[in-house]
Design a protein around this motif. Structure first.
Motif, mmCIF file in Angstrom:
data_model
loop_
_atom_site.group_PDB
_atom_site.id
_atom_site.type_symbol
_atom_site.label_atom_id
_atom_site.label_comp_id
_atom_site.label_asym_id
_atom_site.label_seq_id
_atom_site.Cartn_x
_atom_site.Cartn_y
_atom_site.Cartn_z
ATOM 1 N N PRO A 134 76.109 19.865 -44.851
ATOM 2 C CA PRO A 134 75.585 19.436 -46.155
ATOM 3 C C PRO A 134 74.096 19.109 -46.138
ATOM 4 O O PRO A 134 73.414 19.248 -47.151
ATOM 5 C CB PRO A 134 76.412 18.190 -46.478
ATOM 6 C CG PRO A 134 76.902 17.700 -45.163
ATOM 7 C CD PRO A 134 77.115 18.921 -44.332
ATOM 8 N N TRP A 135 73.570 18.719 -44.987
ATOM 9 C CA TRP A 135 72.174 18.279 -44.924
ATOM 10 C C TRP A 135 71.216 19.447 -45.148
ATOM 11 O O TRP A 135 70.216 19.306 -45.855
ATOM 12 C CB TRP A 135 71.906 17.590 -43.575
ATOM 13 C CG TRP A 135 73.077 16.765 -43.152
ATOM 14 C CD1 TRP A 135 73.773 16.853 -41.984
ATOM 15 C CD2 TRP A 135 73.731 15.725 -43.913
ATOM 16 N NE1 TRP A 135 74.803 15.940 -41.965
ATOM 17 C CE2 TRP A 135 74.801 15.237 -43.120
ATOM 18 C CE3 TRP A 135 73.515 15.155 -45.159
ATOM 19 C CZ2 TRP A 135 75.645 14.223 -43.554
ATOM 20 C CZ3 TRP A 135 74.353 14.140 -45.596
ATOM 21 C CH2 TRP A 135 75.404 13.683 -44.807
ATOM 22 N N THR A 136 71.539 20.595 -44.566
ATOM 23 C CA THR A 136 70.718 21.782 -44.803
ATOM 24 C C THR A 136 70.836 22.221 -46.251
ATOM 25 O O THR A 136 69.841 22.571 -46.908
ATOM 26 C CB THR A 136 71.142 22.934 -43.874
ATOM 27 O OG1 THR A 136 70.983 22.518 -42.517
ATOM 28 C CG2 THR A 136 70.302 24.172 -44.123
ATOM 29 N N TYR A 137 72.067 22.186 -46.764
ATOM 30 C CA TYR A 137 72.311 22.619 -48.145
ATOM 31 C C TYR A 137 71.551 21.747 -49.135
ATOM 32 O O TYR A 137 70.884 22.251 -50.044
ATOM 33 C CB TYR A 137 73.808 22.580 -48.424
ATOM 34 C CG TYR A 137 74.189 23.057 -49.805
ATOM 35 C CD1 TYR A 137 73.875 24.347 -50.233
ATOM 36 C CD2 TYR A 137 74.870 22.234 -50.695
ATOM 37 C CE1 TYR A 137 74.221 24.801 -51.490
ATOM 38 C CE2 TYR A 137 75.221 22.666 -51.954
ATOM 39 C CZ TYR A 137 74.888 23.955 -52.342
ATOM 40 O OH TYR A 137 75.224 24.390 -53.601
ATOM 41 N N LYS A 185 67.190 20.623 -52.896
ATOM 42 C CA LYS A 185 66.237 19.559 -53.243
ATOM 43 C C LYS A 185 66.888 18.466 -54.085
ATOM 44 O O LYS A 185 66.261 17.893 -54.986
ATOM 45 C CB LYS A 185 65.004 20.136 -53.949
ATOM 46 C CG LYS A 185 64.202 21.093 -53.068
ATOM 47 C CD LYS A 185 62.897 21.489 -53.725
ATOM 48 C CE LYS A 185 62.090 22.359 -52.765
ATOM 49 N NZ LYS A 185 60.782 22.752 -53.350
ATOM 50 N N ALA A 186 68.144 18.192 -53.785
ATOM 51 C CA ALA A 186 68.884 17.147 -54.511
ATOM 52 C C ALA A 186 68.610 15.779 -53.887
ATOM 53 O O ALA A 186 68.195 15.671 -52.729
ATOM 54 C CB ALA A 186 70.371 17.445 -54.503
ATOM 55 N N ASP A 187 68.861 14.738 -54.674
ATOM 56 C CA ASP A 187 68.651 13.363 -54.218
ATOM 57 C C ASP A 187 69.939 12.688 -53.767
ATOM 58 O O ASP A 187 69.898 11.670 -53.083
ATOM 59 C CB ASP A 187 68.052 12.532 -55.353
ATOM 60 C CG ASP A 187 66.762 13.117 -55.872
ATOM 61 O OD1 ASP A 187 65.742 13.010 -55.180
ATOM 62 O OD2 ASP A 187 66.786 13.708 -56.981
ATOM 63 N N VAL A 211 78.663 8.719 -44.755
ATOM 64 C CA VAL A 211 77.804 7.848 -45.556
ATOM 65 C C VAL A 211 76.559 7.452 -44.760
ATOM 66 O O VAL A 211 75.426 7.524 -45.264
ATOM 67 C CB VAL A 211 78.563 6.593 -46.028
ATOM 68 C CG1 VAL A 211 77.622 5.617 -46.730
ATOM 69 C CG2 VAL A 211 79.711 6.980 -46.951
ATOM 70 N N ALA A 212 76.756 7.065 -43.503
ATOM 71 C CA ALA A 212 75.634 6.661 -42.654
ATOM 72 C C ALA A 212 74.655 7.819 -42.448
ATOM 73 O O ALA A 212 73.434 7.630 -42.513
ATOM 74 C CB ALA A 212 76.149 6.150 -41.313
ATOM 75 N N ASN A 213 75.183 9.017 -42.201
ATOM 76 C CA ASN A 213 74.331 10.188 -41.987
ATOM 77 C C ASN A 213 73.529 10.535 -43.235
ATOM 78 O O ASN A 213 72.359 10.907 -43.159
ATOM 79 C CB ASN A 213 75.169 11.393 -41.563
ATOM 80 C CG ASN A 213 75.642 11.297 -40.126
ATOM 81 O OD1 ASN A 213 75.046 10.577 -39.318
ATOM 82 N ND2 ASN A 213 76.710 12.002 -39.798
ATOM 83 N N ALA A 214 74.174 10.425 -44.399
ATOM 84 C CA ALA A 214 73.487 10.725 -45.650
ATOM 85 C C ALA A 214 72.376 9.719 -45.922
ATOM 86 O O ALA A 214 71.233 10.091 -46.232
ATOM 87 C CB ALA A 214 74.487 10.741 -46.800
ATOM 88 N N GLN A 215 72.711 8.451 -45.795
ATOM 89 C CA GLN A 215 71.730 7.416 -46.113
ATOM 90 C C GLN A 215 70.561 7.416 -45.133
ATOM 91 O O GLN A 215 69.427 7.108 -45.516
ATOM 92 C CB GLN A 215 72.425 6.052 -46.159
ATOM 93 C CG GLN A 215 73.391 5.937 -47.337
ATOM 94 C CD GLN A 215 74.187 4.647 -47.339
ATOM 95 O OE1 GLN A 215 74.310 3.979 -46.309
ATOM 96 N NE2 GLN A 215 74.749 4.294 -48.490
ATOM 97 N N ARG A 216 70.818 7.802 -43.898
ATOM 98 C CA ARG A 216 69.734 7.918 -42.918
ATOM 99 C C ARG A 216 68.730 8.990 -43.327
ATOM 100 O O ARG A 216 67.551 8.924 -42.995
ATOM 101 C CB ARG A 216 70.314 8.233 -41.538
ATOM 102 C CG ARG A 216 69.299 8.092 -40.409
ATOM 103 C CD ARG A 216 69.922 8.158 -39.040
ATOM 104 N NE ARG A 216 70.462 9.472 -38.746
ATOM 105 C CZ ARG A 216 71.758 9.750 -38.603
ATOM 106 N NH1 ARG A 216 72.655 8.786 -38.756
ATOM 107 N NH2 ARG A 216 72.165 10.967 -38.329
#
Length: 242
Positions: A170-173, A178-180, A194-199
């Protein structure tokens, strides 16, 4: 701090996507409201979830086949046994005019994943800007092309990607889009995710969470917000969560 967004307003206790549901959300202390927008036959932005009016009103037919005047005649509280009288389908401008003096955030879901409403993005952006709500608005959709377009046209307004199944990498996508933020189905959410996203500076706002155990889990994960049909209940459980 996990924010509470009232899904379609306080839809668990009031007719969804109506002004009475939005006012109830504010009354019980929700941090924001979530609603859905589509276009009428004559190009007006109306607040309704389904592509047809059958489930939520006393009418039948496709939203895009009906004029705004025709839609306003329908009762969006018809399935509530007269408890809320006549609740018309709101125009988005009606909601924004009410919301502007409040402190509420708003998540506007563009319902263009099945019907490609022409100019829905541009018209919605124009209204948000008219009321100066750019910093209190989040656009979301299952139509990720639409979100990428919104980011291009209105980079000052936050965008988030709705999805049901777990995303591969998901991080590359998200970087490409360019989503927030990410708005996943809550059963796909883990503490690690959740931790990976917020980081990475991404907000995680799962939907739609109505059961106390699921609420407590999401609060424990520290998600940025939850979408719930029961904002009062969510607020009570949030206060009980250590």
């Amino acid at each position: 701090m996990t924010l509470i967004f009232a899904h379609r307003g306080a839809a668990g206790t009031h007719p969804e996507n109506t002004m009475v549901a939005f006012r109830e959300a504010e009354r019980v202390g929700a941090d924001g409201i979530e609603l859905d927008v589509q276009l009428t036959k004559d190009g007006e932005i109306v607040v309704i979830h389904d592509e047809t009016v059958d489930r939520t009103t006393d009418g039948s037919g496709w939203v895009h086949d009906m004029t705004y005047r025709d839609l306003r005649k329908l009762n969006a509280a018809a399935k509530w046994g007269g408890r809320y009288g006549h609740c018309p389908i709101p125009h988005l401008e009606e909601v924004l005019a009410w919301l502007e003096p409040t402190k509420l955030f708003i998540n506007i879901e563009l319902k263009n994943n099945r019907i490609p409403y022409e100019m829905l993005e541009q018209k919605t952006i124009a209204l948000v800007r008219r009321y100066g709500l750019e910093k209190r608005t989040i656009f979301s959709s299952f139509n990720h092309n639409s979100m990428r377009f919104c980011r291009t046209v209105a980079p000052e307004i936050e965008t988030a990607l709705l999805y049901m199944e777990p995303l591969h990498d998901p991080w590359t996508y998200v970087k490409v889009m360019k989503a927030d933020g990410l708005h996943p189905y809550y059963r796909t959410v883990t503490a690690t995710f959740v931790a990976n996203a917020q980081r990475r500076g991404l907000a995680v706002r799962p939907f739609t969470i109505n059961k106390p155990e699921a609420m407590k889990t999401m609060f424990a994960y520290g998600v940025d917000a939850i979408f719930t049909d029961h904002p009062r209940r969510a607020k009570e459980w949030k206060e009980k969560t250590p």
